[in-house]
Design a protein around this motif. Structure first.
Motif, short mmCIF file in Angstrom:
data_model
loop_
_atom_site.label_atom_id
_atom_site.label_comp_id
_atom_site.label_asym_id
_atom_site.label_seq_id
_atom_site.Cartn_x
_atom_site.Cartn_y
_atom_site.Cartn_z
N LEU A 200 0.82 -1.21 0.00
CA LEU A 200 0.00 0.00 0.00
C LEU A 200 0.85 1.26 0.00
CD1 LEU A 200 -2.87 -1.00 2.48
CD2 LEU A 200 -3.00 -0.74 -0.01
N VAL A 201 1.95 1.25 0.73
CA VAL A 201 2.85 2.42 0.71
C VAL A 201 3.44 2.61 -0.69
CG1 VAL A 201 5.03 3.32 1.60
CG2 VAL A 201 3.36 2.36 3.17
N ALA A 202 3.87 1.51 -1.30
CA ALA A 202 4.38 1.62 -2.67
C ALA A 202 3.29 2.07 -3.63
CB ALA A 202 4.95 0.27 -3.10
N GLY A 203 2.05 1.60 -3.44
CA GLY A 203 0.96 2.05 -4.29
C GLY A 203 0.66 3.52 -4.14
N MET A 204 0.68 4.02 -2.91
CA MET A 204 0.46 5.45 -2.70
C MET A 204 1.58 6.28 -3.32
SD MET A 204 -1.49 7.81 -1.62
CE MET A 204 -2.70 6.92 -0.62
N MET B 174 0.31 -3.25 -9.51
CA MET B 174 1.60 -3.89 -9.25
C MET B 174 1.48 -5.41 -9.19
SD MET B 174 3.32 -1.31 -6.44
CE MET B 174 1.93 -1.51 -5.32
N ALA B 175 0.32 -5.92 -8.74
CA ALA B 175 0.13 -7.36 -8.67
C ALA B 175 -0.04 -7.99 -10.04
CB ALA B 175 -1.08 -7.69 -7.80
N GLY B 176 -0.41 -7.21 -11.06
CA GLY B 176 -0.53 -7.74 -12.41
C GLY B 176 -1.90 -7.62 -13.03
N PRO B 177 -3.02 -7.93 -12.31
CA PRO B 177 -4.33 -7.86 -12.97
C PRO B 177 -4.74 -6.47 -13.40
CG PRO B 177 -4.44 -9.20 -10.99
CD PRO B 177 -3.11 -8.52 -10.98
N PRO C 105 0.22 -3.42 -16.11
CA PRO C 105 1.62 -3.26 -16.56
C PRO C 105 1.87 -3.78 -17.96
CG PRO C 105 1.52 -4.17 -14.34
CD PRO C 105 0.13 -4.20 -14.88
N THR C 106 1.04 -4.68 -18.45
CA THR C 106 1.22 -5.21 -19.81
C THR C 106 0.67 -4.31 -20.89
OG1 THR C 106 -0.83 -6.47 -19.52
CG2 THR C 106 1.22 -7.59 -18.97
N GLY C 107 -0.19 -3.35 -20.55
CA GLY C 107 -0.75 -2.45 -21.54
C GLY C 107 -1.94 -1.70 -20.98
N VAL C 108 -2.35 -0.65 -21.69
CA VAL C 108 -3.44 0.22 -21.25
C VAL C 108 -4.43 0.35 -22.39
CG1 VAL C 108 -4.08 2.51 -20.40
CG2 VAL C 108 -1.88 1.49 -19.72
N LYS C 109 -5.71 0.16 -22.05
CA LYS C 109 -6.80 0.33 -23.00
C LYS C 109 -7.90 1.13 -22.32
CE LYS C 109 -10.21 -2.17 -25.78
NZ LYS C 109 -10.78 -3.51 -26.12
N VAL D 9 7.54 -2.51 -11.40
CA VAL D 9 6.70 -2.45 -10.20
C VAL D 9 6.15 -3.81 -9.83
CG1 VAL D 9 6.08 -0.06 -10.68
CG2 VAL D 9 4.63 -1.91 -11.55
N VAL D 10 6.23 -4.78 -10.75
CA VAL D 10 5.76 -6.13 -10.44
C VAL D 10 6.61 -6.77 -9.35
CG1 VAL D 10 5.21 -8.39 -11.44
CG2 VAL D 10 4.87 -6.32 -12.78
N ALA D 11 7.83 -6.28 -9.16
CA ALA D 11 8.71 -6.85 -8.14
C ALA D 11 8.30 -6.47 -6.73
CB ALA D 11 10.16 -6.40 -8.40
N VAL D 12 7.43 -5.47 -6.57
CA VAL D 12 7.05 -5.03 -5.23
C VAL D 12 6.34 -6.13 -4.43
CG1 VAL D 12 5.66 -3.36 -3.93
CG2 VAL D 12 7.00 -2.61 -5.91
N PRO D 13 5.35 -6.85 -4.99
CA PRO D 13 4.74 -7.92 -4.19
C PRO D 13 5.72 -9.01 -3.77
CG PRO D 13 3.35 -7.36 -6.06
CD PRO D 13 4.64 -6.66 -6.26
N PHE D 14 6.71 -9.32 -4.62
CA PHE D 14 7.70 -10.32 -4.23
C PHE D 14 8.58 -9.81 -3.09
CE2 PHE D 14 6.59 -11.41 -8.60
CZ PHE D 14 6.41 -12.79 -8.52
N ALA D 15 8.95 -8.54 -3.15
CA ALA D 15 9.73 -7.97 -2.05
C ALA D 15 8.93 -7.94 -0.75
CB ALA D 15 10.20 -6.56 -2.41
N ALA D 16 7.63 -7.62 -0.87
CA ALA D 16 6.78 -7.64 0.32
C ALA D 16 6.67 -9.05 0.88
CB ALA D 16 5.39 -7.09 -0.01
#
Length: 527
Positions: free
Chosen positions: A233-237, A287-290, A302-306, A332-339
């Protein structure tokens, strides 16, 4: 208003104390819970009605065409929205509500819970430990009694609070807006139960003492889940604030296009600040991917924006442009793994296990609980915002829960297994594993018990003194003629006898020096 309420709640106690019946002045827990619920609703509605009245005076021909009754109904709707209660409108429903607005009822409920615990004089009467009962069994008995009391206090506050919320939902109904009664009851009960239980547990002592109510293994999972969620959440903010800074020009252009004026601009700024908590959770899903959606058929990941047409909220101007995501977005996908790595370290350090194979499983379990909590936050942060395309806004709860559980669980399992092996598995050569593990667990238990001991003078700890006998140690040393003579002289020249009629004062005599020490263990409760 606070002064009048304090006089009202203290009046029965003052009268009964003057009559000499102090024990009867303590209200039952359900009565204190009802008074706390009424106080919370009264203060909250008074604050929101005042703010709504200011808006009505600034624009009397605006949305409050019904006059003062419309002002009060609007305040009731805002109060329901603060508890995340959705409502139906012509052609759709509104369910994406600002989570920041929950701070007002949450703070009021927390203060009401503290007052309820003091007003009901909650105490836990722990039975005297028998000679056959081990210290671990006595500690478990005390923990269970405290946990039951915390749950009872939470229900005592939440039940009347939810019933009053049902009345507010019925009052706020009109031809255009109709709050969902079921959501109002559930949301008010859940928020009041959570804050009331935390406030009751907080009266035990410091914050770390609250964790002693949980057994060792659930405590490790709670702390690991809190650590992982806090990091994400801190990284998201931080990601949200960075996007706002980069897209500040677009946000200002959208604000100027709305032309809200001074009062409208101030209200718009407050609404956007309240939606920052939702935006942080959307960044967590990113950051989680979905990712998340801003309307049917849209996706920001992270894979694209529509994107298509978005609501006219200036805060949405910080969204990235449609197309392929930049390369740095994948970092930013690495943040959940670091958490997850941090969560695994916390789980292993709080509750190391002698079975090296079980530690990674507990890390995976922490990932599952973190995923469930992230999915719940994703569910609360989104929802419909009308009809047609705006029925799908926010992240998908099950996708976020699955992704976070997988990412955090894998990294937490690896780190928990390594840290647990480091704490337990490494031993000097020639020392048996079982003895090493037993010694380490005993040392950790003693250190944790001394570190988490509640401060003296709090009600859940001081109440135990009512049932624990205070030892009186006498050493006459009859075999030593010199010591015996000194002891007789000391007893003959006592400074003062024990006060009659005060059985709570313990007479502890030092026979060697003739000093008399009076200890009153209940002095903290005598004002």
């Amino acid at each position: 208003m606070t002064v009048l309420f304090d006089q009202f709640k203290n009046a029965p106690r003052v009268v009964l104390q003057r009559l000499g019946d102090e024990e009867e002045a303590r209200r039952p827990l359900p009565v204190s819970g009802v008074l706390a619920a009424v106080w919370t609703l009264g203060v909250g509605l008074a604050v929101l009605t005042t703010l709504t009245l200011i808006g009505w005076m600034a624009a009397p021909r605006g949305a409050f065409a019904e006059g003062l009754p419309g002002v009060f109904r609007t305040a009731c709707l805002i109060w329901l929205a603060a508890h995340h209660t959705g409502f139906a409108i012509p052609g759709g429903a509104v369910g994406m509500l600002p989570l920041g607005l929950m701070a007002l009822p949450g703070f009021l409920l927390y203060r009401a819970g503290l007052w309820m615990a003091r007003d009901a004089d909650l105490r836990v009467r722990i039975p005297v430990r028998s000679s056959e009962e081990s210290p671990e069994d006595a500690e478990n008995t005390r923990r269970r009694a405290q946990l039951v009391l915390v749950v009872q206090a939470g229900v005592s506050l939440a039940a009347p609070y939810a019933m009053l919320a049902g009345v507010i939902a019925l009052v706020a109904r009109n031809e255009v807006v109709q709050p969902f009664l079921g959501e109002a009851l559930i949301s008010h009960f859940a928020l009041a139960f959570a804050t009331g239980s935390i406030a009751t547990a907080r009266t035990i002592g410091p914050w770390r003492s609250m964790l002693r109510l949980l057994p060792e293994r659930p405590r490790s999972l709670v702390l690991g889940t809190a650590a992982a969620l806090g990091i994400m959440l801190v990284a998201g903010m931080a990601l949200v604030l960075g996007a706002i800074t980069v897209s500040f020009g677009e946000i200002r252009r959208l604000t100027d296009a709305l032309d809200p004026g001074f009062i409208g601009g101030l209200l718009l700024l407050i609404v956007e600040a309240l939606y920052l908590a939702n935006a942080a959770i959307w960044s967590l899903a990113y950051m989680a991917g979905p990712g998340f959606a801003v309307g049917a058929g849209t996706l920001v990941a992270p894979t694209g924006v529509k994107l298509g047409a978005v609501p006219s909220l200036p805060l949405l101007g910080a969204l990235p442009s449609s197309g392929a995501a930049p390369a740095w977005a994948l970092t930013v996908v690495a943040v959940p793994f670091a958490a997850g790595v941090v969560a695994g370290v916390v789980v292993a350090r709080v509750a190391p296990t002698a079975s090296l194979e079980a530690a990674p499983l507990w890390g995976v379990g922490c990932g599952v609980t973190t995923g469930a909590a992230a999915g719940l936050l994703a569910l609360l942060s989104g929802g419909p915002l009308g009809g047609a395309r705006l029925t799908v806004i926010g992240p998908s709860a099950w996708e976020v829960a699955f992704s976070v559980a997988l990412e955090v669980g894998v990294s937490a399992g690896i780190s928990a297994g390594f840290v647990n092996w480091w704490l337990v598995g490494r031993r000097p050569a020639g020392e048996p594993d079982r003895e090493r593990v037993s010694a380490l667990r005993a040392v950790l238990r003693r250190l944790r018990r001394g570190r988490d001991r509640a401060l003296p003078g709090h009600w859940l700890d001081a109440a135990e003194a009512d049932t624990q006998p205070l030892p009186v140690i006498r050493d006459d040393r009859a075999g030593d003629p010199v010591a015996g003579t000194a002891g007789e002289a000391a007893r003959a020249n006592r400074i003062a006898p024990a006060q009659p009629g005060r059985p709570e004062i313990v007479d502890e005599t030092d026979d060697r020096g003739g000093h008399v020490i009076y200890v009153d263990p209940y002095a903290w409760d005598k004002n």
